[in-house]
Write a protein that holds these residues in place. Structure first.
Motif, PDB file in Angstrom:
ATOM      1  N   ALA A 104      29.328 -22.749  47.550  1.00  0.00           N
ATOM      2  CA  ALA A 104      29.209 -22.018  48.820  1.00  0.00           C
ATOM      3  C   ALA A 104      29.680 -20.576  48.667  1.00  0.00           C
ATOM      4  N   ASP A 105      30.784 -20.379  47.940  1.00  0.00           N
ATOM      5  CA  ASP A 105      31.290 -19.023  47.691  1.00  0.00           C
ATOM      6  C   ASP A 105      30.268 -18.198  46.906  1.00  0.00           C
ATOM      7  N   ALA A 106      29.628 -18.843  45.924  1.00  0.00           N
ATOM      8  CA  ALA A 106      28.652 -18.137  45.094  1.00  0.00           C
ATOM      9  C   ALA A 106      27.490 -17.625  45.938  1.00  0.00           C
ATOM     10  N   TYR A 107      26.981 -18.462  46.834  1.00  0.00           N
ATOM     11  CA  TYR A 107      25.897 -18.034  47.718  1.00  0.00           C
ATOM     12  C   TYR A 107      26.364 -16.943  48.685  1.00  0.00           C
ATOM     13  N   ARG A 108      27.560 -17.133  49.254  1.00  0.00           N
ATOM     14  CA  ARG A 108      28.064 -16.155  50.214  1.00  0.00           C
ATOM     15  C   ARG A 108      28.226 -14.783  49.567  1.00  0.00           C
ATOM     16  N   ASP A 109      28.798 -14.755  48.358  1.00  0.00           N
ATOM     17  CA  ASP A 109      29.007 -13.476  47.678  1.00  0.00           C
ATOM     18  C   ASP A 109      27.681 -12.825  47.292  1.00  0.00           C
ATOM     19  N   PHE A 110      26.710 -13.657  46.903  1.00  0.00           N
ATOM     20  CA  PHE A 110      25.393 -13.113  46.564  1.00  0.00           C
ATOM     21  C   PHE A 110      24.756 -12.457  47.784  1.00  0.00           C
ATOM     22  N   TYR A 111      24.737 -13.166  48.908  1.00  0.00           N
ATOM     23  CA  TYR A 111      24.117 -12.615  50.117  1.00  0.00           C
ATOM     24  C   TYR A 111      24.899 -11.431  50.678  1.00  0.00           C
TER      25      TYR A 111
END
Length: 292
Positions: free
Chosen positions: A271-278
């Motif tokens: 979830a953190d990986a997606y949030r940081d990407f977006y």
């Protein structure tokens, strides 16, 4: 003592653009071999024009290192850390995604050799949790920089893509015990390699049959072995040379959670990986690099 086969299987089609691709790993039997969690085989193909120009488009990664090994063709790499390079037939593109990066790779025909063929592999190498938080890193390795040696009795050759073999060592960093070899075995020849206890190891036959510890396997087969210390003997009964991709390493003992382009150790880290990407934390690719 000869190592025993645990299973064998073939890949599933996963074509991209003009490239015919078989997804070899993960498969229905296993999600990983040592730190290797992904393998796509871009099969040998002749293109009707001087350009293949196929790629995945810009996309993110976190938690892994990607490795593209180009048997035939030309691979162009861009990433959001500002790295740019082309490697040619026999070369390697290696990128540690670490805590997040965007990259774009395009596989084309080799402008140096003027061949109209492409053939390549892409691996994902899972990083230990401590290395998942590190900054990205990148290496472009040309064919003449890949360590290699002739096999005993002029049986063929071995290239060290990742890891060590005897006195040879790849420049690609090892974050755990791991190895990736390309072995070419001449007609009527054999070669034996010893594998240590508990090491996970698999072989892939990209284009032709070979005999592994007395059993003949077909082109396109992925073969995994047991984890008991022992030897693997490769034999080539064909009238021409055959190739074997051999890879593996120590078991990955941390939790593995994979989703899309991210491989982490928990659902919350995904979830953190997606949030940081977006949120734009992986940066942007400057596609003007290398095109001047």
């Amino acid at each position: 003592m000869k190592k025993k086969t645990s299973f064998s299987t073939k890949g599933q089609r996963a074509d991209i653009g003009d490239l015919t691709i078989y997804r070899i790993l993960a498969n229905r039997y296993t999600d990983a071999v040592g730190p290797f969690v992904f393998l796509d085989h871009i099969i040998p193909k002749a293109h009707s024009s001087s350009s293949a120009n196929s790629g995945t488009g810009a996309h993110p990664h976190r938690g892994i290192a990607t490795l593209s090994y180009i048997i035939e063709g030309e691979d162009e790499h861009f990433d959001s850390a500002g790295n740019y390079a082309k490697v040619y037939s026999g070369g390697i593109q290696w990128m540690k995604a670490g805590n997040g990066i965007i990259h774009d790779e395009t596989l084309n025909v080799d402008s140096q050799t003027k061949s109209n063929r492409t053939h390549a592999f892409q691996f994902w190498i899972n990083l230990p949790s401590k290395n998942k938080a590190e900054k990205p890193a990148y290496l472009a390795i040309q064919s003449n920089e890949v360590p290699n040696k002739t096999l005993p009795n002029n049986s063929g050759w071995i290239k060290i893509i990742v890891g060590n073999y005897q006195d040879l060592k790849s420049v690609i960093p090892n974050y755990s015990e791991q190895f990736l070899y390309h072995i070419q075995l001449e007609a009527g020849k054999n070669f034996t390699i010893a594998i240590e206890e508990k090491v996970e190891v698999a072989a892939f036959l990209p284009t032709k049959n070979a005999i592994l510890n007395g059993i003949e396997f077909q082109a396109g087969e992925f073969v995994e072995f047991d984890r008991i210390a022992g030897e693997i003997t490769f034999e080539n009964n064909l009238p021409e040379a055959t190739d074997i991709i051999l890879f593996g390493g120590e078991p990955y003992t941390e939790p593995i959670v994979a989703e899309g382009p991210f491989v982490m150790n928990s659902e919350s880290e995904i979830a953190d990986a997606y949030r940081d990407f977006y949120a734009g934390k992986y940066g942007k690719i400057d596609n003007k690099i290398g095109r001047v």
